[in-house]
Each structure stands twice: as C-alpha cells, then as structure tokens.
Write an enzyme that holds these catalytic residues in place. Structure first.
Site, mmCIF file in Angstrom:
data_model
loop_
_atom_site.group_PDB
_atom_site.id
_atom_site.type_symbol
_atom_site.label_atom_id
_atom_site.label_comp_id
_atom_site.label_asym_id
_atom_site.label_seq_id
_atom_site.Cartn_x
_atom_site.Cartn_y
_atom_site.Cartn_z
ATOM 1 N N ARG A 142 32.974 34.233 32.094
ATOM 2 C CA ARG A 142 31.552 34.554 31.971
ATOM 3 C C ARG A 142 30.791 33.489 31.185
ATOM 4 O O ARG A 142 29.616 33.223 31.474
ATOM 5 C CB ARG A 142 31.370 35.921 31.308
ATOM 6 C CG ARG A 142 31.590 37.046 32.301
ATOM 7 C CD ARG A 142 31.389 38.392 31.671
ATOM 8 N NE ARG A 142 31.309 39.420 32.692
ATOM 9 C CZ ARG A 142 31.537 40.712 32.465
ATOM 10 N NH1 ARG A 142 31.852 41.129 31.260
ATOM 11 N NH2 ARG A 142 31.443 41.573 33.448
ATOM 12 N N LYS A 157 40.258 54.406 38.559
ATOM 13 C CA LYS A 157 39.693 55.742 38.770
ATOM 14 C C LYS A 157 38.881 55.864 40.051
ATOM 15 O O LYS A 157 37.913 55.147 40.244
ATOM 16 C CB LYS A 157 38.827 56.131 37.571
ATOM 17 C CG LYS A 157 39.653 56.433 36.333
ATOM 18 C CD LYS A 157 38.796 56.561 35.114
ATOM 19 C CE LYS A 157 38.077 57.891 35.057
ATOM 20 N NZ LYS A 157 37.115 57.917 33.934
ATOM 21 N N GLY A 196 35.352 43.087 36.677
ATOM 22 C CA GLY A 196 35.891 42.298 35.577
ATOM 23 C C GLY A 196 37.393 42.106 35.682
ATOM 24 O O GLY A 196 37.902 40.986 35.541
ATOM 25 N N GLY A 248 30.092 46.506 37.190
ATOM 26 C CA GLY A 248 29.225 47.683 37.301
ATOM 27 C C GLY A 248 27.927 47.363 38.023
ATOM 28 O O GLY A 248 27.469 48.123 38.876
HETATM 29 P P1 ADP Z 1 37.553 46.187 38.021
HETATM 30 O O1 ADP Z 1 37.330 45.858 36.567
HETATM 31 O O2 ADP Z 1 37.989 44.981 38.805
HETATM 32 O O3 ADP Z 1 36.416 46.919 38.642
HETATM 33 P P2 ADP Z 1 38.951 48.625 37.368
HETATM 34 O O4 ADP Z 1 38.429 48.544 35.989
HETATM 35 O O5 ADP Z 1 38.437 49.678 38.254
HETATM 36 O O6 ADP Z 1 38.821 47.189 38.089
HETATM 37 O O7 ADP Z 1 40.531 48.847 37.327
HETATM 38 C C1 ADP Z 1 41.408 47.953 36.706
HETATM 39 C C2 ADP Z 1 42.628 48.664 36.181
HETATM 40 O O8 ADP Z 1 43.269 49.471 37.166
HETATM 41 C C3 ADP Z 1 43.677 47.685 35.710
HETATM 42 O O9 ADP Z 1 43.753 47.747 34.300
HETATM 43 C C4 ADP Z 1 44.970 48.148 36.380
HETATM 44 O O10 ADP Z 1 46.083 48.158 35.510
HETATM 45 C C5 ADP Z 1 44.626 49.567 36.800
HETATM 46 N N1 ADP Z 1 45.480 50.024 37.904
HETATM 47 C C6 ADP Z 1 45.647 49.463 39.100
HETATM 48 N N2 ADP Z 1 46.577 50.122 39.817
HETATM 49 C C7 ADP Z 1 47.004 51.153 39.055
HETATM 50 C C8 ADP Z 1 47.997 52.188 39.233
HETATM 51 N N3 ADP Z 1 48.699 52.300 40.354
HETATM 52 N N4 ADP Z 1 48.160 53.068 38.226
HETATM 53 C C9 ADP Z 1 47.440 52.948 37.085
HETATM 54 N N5 ADP Z 1 46.520 51.990 36.856
HETATM 55 C C10 ADP Z 1 46.303 51.100 37.826
HETATM 56 MG MG MG Z 2 37.463 47.110 34.766
#
Ligand code: ADP
Ligand code: MG
Length: 397
Positions: free
Chosen positions: A39, A204, A354, A378
C-alpha cells in the site's frame, strides 16, 4: 470528478496539499516491522507527482484500529520511515493528528516537502457518526492546506473526517490510485468481456453474501473456495466435519445454489487436518468424505485443476479471498494454484482483498502477471455490490 492531472495543470507549486493516502499496512505483532509495504508503494505515484510539481504535501492516513486515542502500538512511525526510504527524502512524522505540532510543521514545509500526520484514528472524531464531531476535526485538517487530494481508495467506503468531511471544506481531486482503481472496477461492472469468472474465498461467507448476490446475475462462473465453501457444501447436504461453518447462512447458500445452477462451482476435494497447525498430518478427500473430526483448510489438487479450466477460458476475472489458510505452508497449494491460473488469464485479471494481495506477494508470484492488484478489499467489494461510496460521491460533487 476532477483528477490529479487537473490540479497539476492548474499548478500546485508552493500550495499546501492535504493528501489522504491509504498506508494501512500489516505489521509484525512483536517487532512492529512492516510485513507487506504494497500500500505504501501504491501511494507513491500521486505523492511523487505532487512533490515534482513543487507542492507542500501534508499526508494523512490511518493504521489499524486504535480506540480513538493516541496508542504507540499504532503509531505511523514505521510507515514514515519506509515512505522516506522509498521516496529518497526525509518524511517527518508530526507528534499529533491536527494539533499544535501538525500546524507548526505544516506551516514550515518547503516546496516538494512531505509531512506525515500521526494516525488519524488517534482522534475519536475521525470515525464518529456525529457530523458535527467529524466536522470539527475536518476544520482542523482543512486549516492545514489549500486543496484536498484523496488517494486512499481503501478508505473511500468510509464516511470519515479525513475522507469525506474534508472534501466539503477544500477544493478536491481524486489521486492517481483512486482513478486507477475506479477505472478497473468500472471495467468489471460495465459490460465486462466474457466469459466473466469471479473467484471468491476467504474465511466468512457472511462477509461476502452481498457481493455474491450482486455478482451472480452478471457472471458466467462463480468459483467458491476458502473457508466459505463449507457453508455451501453443507447446503448441498455434505458433512463438513470441524471446518468453518456458518450454520445461519446454510439456507441462504441453498437458495443461491438453486438460483445459480451450474454458474456456482464448488470444490471437488479438500485438504483436511485434525488441527490448525503447519506440522500436522493432512489428508486430501473428496468433498463428500470429510471426516467428522477434521477440518478442511485448503482446496485440493482436483479443485485447482477444475478451477484452472474455468479460468483458462475466461476474458475477465475478479479474485477475492484465499482458497485456504495460506499463512501456513501446508495449506498454500490451493491459493498458489488458483493465483497462478488467475495470473495466466488472457484478458483482465483483478485481485481484490488485503489477504489475497498479500498472498500473491508472500507466495513470491509475479505481481506484473495481474492486470490490477487492488489496495482496497472492503471498498472494492462495496463498489461491486453497487453501493454508493461516500468518499467517491463527495469527490464527484
Ligand atoms: P481478503 O482479505 O483477501 O478479502 P479474507 O479476509 O476474506 O480475504 O480471508 C482471508 C482469510 O481466510 C485468511 O486469513 C485465510 O487463512 C482464511 N481462510 C481461507 N481458507 C480457510 C479455511 N478453509 N478455513 C479457515 N480459514 C480460511
Ligand atoms: Mg482480509
């Protein structure tokens, strides 16, 4: 919306610019060292252009979520140091956000100089729901400069003093990063070249339901991996063992699957382990055979292959959310495989989020392989949901 080029054409030499940047980088929990400076690097084009034009730049940014009061843990000091290294110039850090020290230092800036204000979230008013409270802080921001440049794309979905209210008080333009991010998001939403494939992962499903609902009518394929796939798998009637499951979303996922038909593509196999650890023994099983006492922590090789086939023919791709717990080397392969397939797309490939952007860099993948790596998770998701973003709306006026 006026842009940085309009401002440069007008001339900014000797003028004081309040530049809102997104410098919210991840820090190592114990050493406070910056673990990914993406960033900060993304903020350089606007900052450098302003310096070259002789502007006196007052940079405002937030870091983490301090509780509305100064907290050394969230000081922008490491960011000031890194920014200085990257610019090859001294970047002093004000001792406060918009107080005595900030005013004195802003007043003493020479042409081309840069001052970084302390973390704007050290002021409770920055994120206040009360217009008057935010307004009072925005008045103090506005007093530091003659013009406002918003380059903090990652914060444009926030109605915060340094993002929104300051634009009501100063002439304003969008910085280069905001303009670039908007250009890419527009290409994703207005008549994208087809096939259009979206890959969603992360933890989530509830965080991403709104974007799934908004994108579903527009995409040719929605590939779902990561922790959120288990709620979909449960909706199909599969047992998911101890995997991440949002029981209250199962019904919604069932409806989405029915609406989408073959457009939603779920994993075929998952990498399971009894616990969350890098040293643990793993087993890879088809999605209908997840053991009751194990959790799915990555998508398996057959899934990577199947997702790769869908991505191989795509002309437009948006990827948000890692396919597995990529932070642990044992569960990286799914994210790596999908990230490589996204990078190989012949067309527009966009990485948003992120953690997804950090995964690209941490796995040592070539950033240049992607059409665009967004700095705003976001913000880009809310844009794709079709919501109005306060920080953009105010720039357009
Ligand atoms: P981004 O920041 O790219 O939008 P998120 O914040 O939604 O992504 O999700 C990232 C997190 O999801 C990571 O920390 C990763 O460890 C977790 N994750 C991915 N797959 C799984 C899984 N099968 N079980 C638990 N956590 C998971
Ligand atoms: Mg994230």
């Amino acid at each position: 919306m006026r842009t940085l080029d309009d401002l440069l054409a007008e001339g900014v030499s000797g003028r004081r610019v309040f530049l809102r940047a997104d410098l919210n980088v991840p820090l190592d929990k114990s050493t406070r060292a910056i673990t990914d400076d993406g960033r900060i690097r993304a903020s350089l084009p606007t900052l450098q252009a302003l310096r070259d034009a002789g502007a006196r730049v007052v940079v405002a940014a937030h870091l983490g979520r301090p509780k509305g009061a100064p907290d050394p843990q969230y000081s922008l000091a490491p960011v000031a140091a890194r920014l200085g290294e990257l610019l090859g110039a001294d970047v002093p850090l004000a001792a406060d956000v918009a107080g005595e020290d900030a005013r004195t230092r802003a007043g003493a800036l020479g042409d081309g100089d840069v001052l970084l204000l302390e973390n704007v979230r050290f002021e409770a008013a920055e994120t206040s729901k009360d217009d008057a409270e935010r307004g009072e802080l925005a008045d103090r921001f506005a007093a530091l400069a003659d013009v406002f440049v918003d380059d903090a794309f990652g914060a444009v979905h926030r109605k915060h003093a340094s993002v929104y209210d300051v634009a009501l008080r100063l002439p304003h333009v969008a910085g280069r990063l905001v303009a670039t991010e908007l250009g890419v998001l527009t290409r994703l939403t207005r008549d994208p070249e087809r096939p259009y494939v979206v890959v969603l992962g992360g933890s989530k499903v509830s965080d991403k339901l709104a974007v799934i609902e908004a994108l579903l009518p527009k995409v040719d394929r929605l590939l779902v991996g990561g922790g959120m796939c288990f709620t979909f798998l449960a909706a199909q009637g599969h047992g998911v063992g101890k995997s991440l499951l949002e029981a209250d979303q199962v019904e919604t996922c069932r409806r989405l699957l029915a609406e989408a038909g073959e457009r939603i593509v779920l994993p075929l196999d998952v990498v399971c382990a009894p616990e969350f650890s890098a040293e643990v023994e793993t087993t890879t099983v088809p999605v209908d055979q997840i053991p009751d006492d194990q959790m799915g922590l990555d998508v398996g090789p057959r899934t990577v292959e199947a997702f790769g086939r869908e991505l191989g023919g795509a002309r437009t791709v948006f990827w948000n959310g890692p396919m597995g717990v990529f932070e642990l080397s044992t569960f990286q392969a799914g994210t790596r495989g999908v990230a490589e397939a996204v990078g190989a797309v012949d067309g527009l490939s966009v990485v948003g989020g992120g953690d997804s952007a950090a995964a690209v860099r941490q796995l040592g993948l070539d950033e240049a392989a992607y059409g665009h790596i967004s700095t705003g998770g976001g913000a880009s998701l809310e844009y794709l949901e079709g919501r109005q973003l306060p920080g953009l709306a105010v720039l357009a006026d």
